[in-house]
Design a protein around this motif. Structure first.
Motif, short mmCIF file in Angstrom:
data_model
loop_
_atom_site.label_atom_id
_atom_site.label_comp_id
_atom_site.label_asym_id
_atom_site.label_seq_id
_atom_site.Cartn_x
_atom_site.Cartn_y
_atom_site.Cartn_z
N SER A 1 30.99 36.78 40.91
CA SER A 1 31.80 36.83 42.13
C SER A 1 32.50 35.50 42.40
O SER A 1 33.61 35.47 42.94
CB SER A 1 30.93 37.21 43.33
OG SER A 1 30.08 36.16 43.74
N PHE A 2 31.86 34.39 42.02
CA PHE A 2 32.48 33.08 42.22
C PHE A 2 33.48 32.74 41.12
O PHE A 2 34.28 31.82 41.27
CB PHE A 2 31.40 32.00 42.32
CG PHE A 2 30.84 31.85 43.70
CD1 PHE A 2 31.36 30.94 44.59
CD2 PHE A 2 29.77 32.64 44.11
CE1 PHE A 2 30.86 30.81 45.88
CE2 PHE A 2 29.25 32.53 45.39
CZ PHE A 2 29.80 31.61 46.28
N ALA A 3 33.42 33.47 40.02
CA ALA A 3 34.37 33.23 38.93
C ALA A 3 35.66 34.01 39.11
O ALA A 3 36.64 33.77 38.40
CB ALA A 3 33.72 33.61 37.59
N LEU A 4 35.68 34.92 40.08
CA LEU A 4 36.83 35.79 40.29
C LEU A 4 37.56 35.44 41.58
O LEU A 4 36.97 34.93 42.53
CB LEU A 4 36.38 37.25 40.34
CG LEU A 4 35.81 37.84 39.04
CD1 LEU A 4 35.13 39.17 39.32
CD2 LEU A 4 36.91 37.99 38.01
N HIS A 5 38.85 35.75 41.60
CA HIS A 5 39.67 35.58 42.80
C HIS A 5 39.86 36.93 43.46
O HIS A 5 40.27 37.90 42.82
CB HIS A 5 41.04 34.99 42.43
CG HIS A 5 42.01 34.98 43.55
ND1 HIS A 5 43.15 35.77 43.57
CD2 HIS A 5 42.02 34.28 44.72
CE1 HIS A 5 43.82 35.56 44.69
NE2 HIS A 5 43.16 34.67 45.41
N ILE A 6 39.50 37.01 44.73
CA ILE A 6 39.63 38.28 45.45
C ILE A 6 41.09 38.46 45.87
O ILE A 6 41.60 37.72 46.71
CB ILE A 6 38.71 38.31 46.68
CG1 ILE A 6 37.25 38.18 46.24
CG2 ILE A 6 38.91 39.60 47.47
CD1 ILE A 6 36.26 38.08 47.39
#
Length: 300
Positions: free
Chosen positions: A114-119
């Motif tokens: 989740s922290f490696a992805l951009h929402i």
């Protein structure tokens, strides 16, 4: 004997990744990672590792999963994250299972992903909501690996040592991910654990795996805690160093660990994955680690 593997004392394993040795010829064109997979497995077996992995040779720990998840495009979350049509790592893990008595399946944890992805969608208000859907999408991966014969499922959550993730939310996501797994689950967290170790011992897993070679202060932290019936994966080889430690150095680290943990609690492995090393160095590190364990076993 160990708590979860009663026929082995001080079982040896790997955290996961191994240098990807490229294939050649026609087979290398059809599947450029087939040779790397076979090399990773054969090297672990040659070194004498008790619980091997598939080597995670097909890419980095994030992209292996995010590149296959519906709702993710590149590094962006563009829609609702869902389970892939087919398990992502099952093929390579199944090959390893066919070659070894014990194999661990490895999944990058939902909080780290989740922290490696951009929402990039209004469907998710924050990373906590995203991590829960990631956990749900990866739960089928974990159950598929266990059903195929994996002896252990390891969840990699390196983000948890940084202090930027909410530990309670990470625990909730982990509970979702492992809800359908009927084999031992290991949580791997590398780095300095000073700020989070008290929370990590509450995670719903049977094995905690930490780095101790590069972060020896983690062992002092463990002296103050009650791990109950959990096993401890003891990282005793520095995965970041391009130089292989001596057998004596590794043995000394294991002997120090035995002043904190009972022999039946320990699972011996490197600090982290070995992917960034030269193959010869990675193999030598594993070989010396196994040699050190064999020496310690004689004295127990």
């Amino acid at each position: 004997m160990s708590l979860l593997f009663p026929d082995i004392t001080l079982p040896t394993t790997v955290v996961g990744s191994y240098p990807a040795v490229p294939g050649k010829g026609f087979s290398g064109i059809l599947d450029p990672y087939k040779h790397a997979l076979r090399t990773a497995v054969s090297d672990q077996l040659a070194a004498g590792i008790d619980i091997i992995s598939d080597g995670q040779v097909r890419g980095d720990m994030v992209k292996i999963f995010t590149s296959r998840l519906p709702g993710v495009r590149g590094g962006d979350v563009i829609g609702k994250v869902a389970a892939p049509e087919r398990p992502i790592t099952l093929g390579d893990t199944r090959y390893a299972i066919g070659q070894a008595k014990r194999v661990k399946g490895i999944i990058t944890g939902p909080t780290t992903l989740s922290f490696a992805l951009h929402i990039a969608t209004p469907l998710y208000r924050d990373r906590t909501e995203l991590a829960l859907d990631l956990a749900q999408s990866l739960a089928s991966e974990a159950s598929s690996l266990a059903a195929a014969g994996a002896s252990v499922i390891q969840i990699d959550e390196p983000i948890l040592s940084t202090g930027i993730a909410d530990i309670a939310s990470a625990r909730e996501a982990l509970e979702v991910l492992v809800s359908r797994v009927n084999v031992p689950v290991c949580l791997h967290v590398c780095g300095d654990l000073t700020q989070v170790i008290g929370e990590l011992v509450r995670m719903p897993v049977g094995i905690l795996d930490f780095e101790f070679a590069q972060s020896p202060e983690n062992l002092a932290l463990c002296r103050e805690l009650d791990f109950g019936k959990r096993m401890m994966g003891f990282g005793c080889v520095d995965s970041s160093s391009p130089v292989a430690e001596t057998t004596e150095t590794i043995r000394s680290r294991i002997e120090t660990a035995l002043t904190v943990f009972a022999p039946e609690q320990l699972l011996i492995d490197p600090d982290c994955g070995l992917r960034m090393l030269q193959r010869e160095v990675a193999l030598l590190k594993l070989t010396r680690m196994v040699e050190a364990v064999r020496e310690v076993r004689k004295d127990l």
